[in-house]
Design a protein around this motif. Structure first.
Motif, mmCIF file in Angstrom:
data_model
loop_
_atom_site.group_PDB
_atom_site.id
_atom_site.type_symbol
_atom_site.label_atom_id
_atom_site.label_comp_id
_atom_site.label_asym_id
_atom_site.label_seq_id
_atom_site.Cartn_x
_atom_site.Cartn_y
_atom_site.Cartn_z
ATOM 1 N N THR A 124 6.431 5.523 -6.395
ATOM 2 C CA THR A 124 5.613 5.602 -5.164
ATOM 3 C C THR A 124 4.144 5.683 -5.662
ATOM 4 O O THR A 124 3.225 5.669 -5.091
ATOM 5 C CB THR A 124 6.061 6.726 -4.289
ATOM 6 N N GLU A 125 4.105 5.966 -6.940
ATOM 7 C CA GLU A 125 2.784 6.327 -7.543
ATOM 8 C C GLU A 125 2.240 5.072 -8.708
ATOM 9 O O GLU A 125 3.203 4.670 -9.220
ATOM 10 C CB GLU A 125 2.246 7.461 -8.302
ATOM 11 N N SER A 126 1.024 4.649 -8.683
ATOM 12 C CA SER A 126 0.862 3.521 -9.577
ATOM 13 C C SER A 126 0.264 4.172 -10.934
ATOM 14 O O SER A 126 0.059 5.623 -10.908
ATOM 15 C CB SER A 126 -0.198 2.880 -9.008
ATOM 16 N N LYS A 127 0.208 3.657 -11.959
ATOM 17 C CA LYS A 127 -0.511 4.069 -13.009
ATOM 18 C C LYS A 127 -1.959 4.252 -12.856
ATOM 19 O O LYS A 127 -2.645 3.643 -11.782
ATOM 20 C CB LYS A 127 -0.505 2.945 -14.296
ATOM 21 N N ARG A 158 16.795 -1.320 -2.556
ATOM 22 C CA ARG A 158 16.040 -1.985 -3.825
ATOM 23 C C ARG A 158 14.789 -1.362 -3.823
ATOM 24 O O ARG A 158 14.159 -1.120 -4.859
ATOM 25 C CB ARG A 158 15.828 -3.359 -3.682
ATOM 26 N N TRP A 159 14.190 -0.859 -2.677
ATOM 27 C CA TRP A 159 12.618 -0.400 -2.991
ATOM 28 C C TRP A 159 12.746 1.271 -3.245
ATOM 29 O O TRP A 159 11.657 1.661 -3.568
ATOM 30 C CB TRP A 159 12.019 -0.599 -1.662
ATOM 31 N N ARG A 216 0.973 -1.216 -0.002
ATOM 32 C CA ARG A 216 0.066 0.038 -0.006
ATOM 33 C C ARG A 216 0.903 1.281 -0.029
ATOM 34 O O ARG A 216 0.512 2.113 -0.735
ATOM 35 C CB ARG A 216 -1.025 0.020 1.183
ATOM 36 N N GLU A 217 2.008 1.179 0.645
ATOM 37 C CA GLU A 217 2.741 2.406 0.848
ATOM 38 C C GLU A 217 3.621 2.355 -0.569
ATOM 39 O O GLU A 217 4.383 3.488 -0.980
ATOM 40 C CB GLU A 217 3.955 2.302 1.837
ATOM 41 N N HIS A 218 3.781 1.492 -1.302
ATOM 42 C CA HIS A 218 4.412 1.275 -2.659
ATOM 43 C C HIS A 218 3.615 0.820 -3.864
ATOM 44 O O HIS A 218 3.714 -0.319 -4.183
ATOM 45 C CB HIS A 218 5.760 0.574 -2.492
ATOM 46 N N PRO A 219 2.712 1.647 -4.139
ATOM 47 C CA PRO A 219 1.647 1.152 -5.085
ATOM 48 C C PRO A 219 2.271 0.791 -6.547
ATOM 49 O O PRO A 219 1.856 0.036 -7.464
ATOM 50 C CB PRO A 219 0.709 2.216 -5.611
#
Length: 134
Positions: free
Chosen positions: A55-58, A49-50, A17-20
């Protein structure tokens, strides 16, 4: 009787959820959820690596539809604020300009066909086997 999930799975869900952007990587078939979970479990959530994960999804289909609705609303407001008489005047001016350009092109084409005279043709005889008298 519902199964209890392991606490690590719940923590991983929170991490996702924090890294969509991870969802996009799975959708694009770069990784599977299992591979990402194993990396997260081994490396931890603070690993470098993260940092590469967006941080935003399409935008989802719903978000795309909302932006399309915003665009339609903006266009409608713009159309409401237009002066119809001024638009008609612009269209009339453009039509006159196109007519003038078309006239110039036609005049050049007309001169071209007039200046090009057909090549003199040889007299054709109706019968190729006709003999002339001496």
């Amino acid at each position: 009787m519902p199964k209890k999930k392991r606490p690590s799975v719940e923590k991983f869900k929170e991490f996702v959820r924090e890294h969509p952007g991870l969802r996009n990587e799975v959708k694009d078939n770069k990784y599977t959820w299992q591979e990402l979970f194993e990396e997260w479990y081994i490396l931890g959530s603070d690993n470098e690596r993260w940092n590469d994960v967006p941080t935003e999804s399409k935008p989802t289909k719903k978000e795309s539809d909302e932006s399309g609705a915003d665009l339609v609303g903006t266009l409608m407001n713009t159309v409401k604020n237009m002066d119809i008489n001024q638009i008609q005047q612009y269209i009339s001016s453009a039509s006159q300009a196109l007519g003038a350009i078309q006239g110039i092109i036609t005049s050049f084409q007309g001169e071209k066909t007039k200046t090009e005279a057909p090549a003199p043709s040889k007299p054709k005889s109706s019968n190729p086997f006709a003999f002339k008298k001496d």
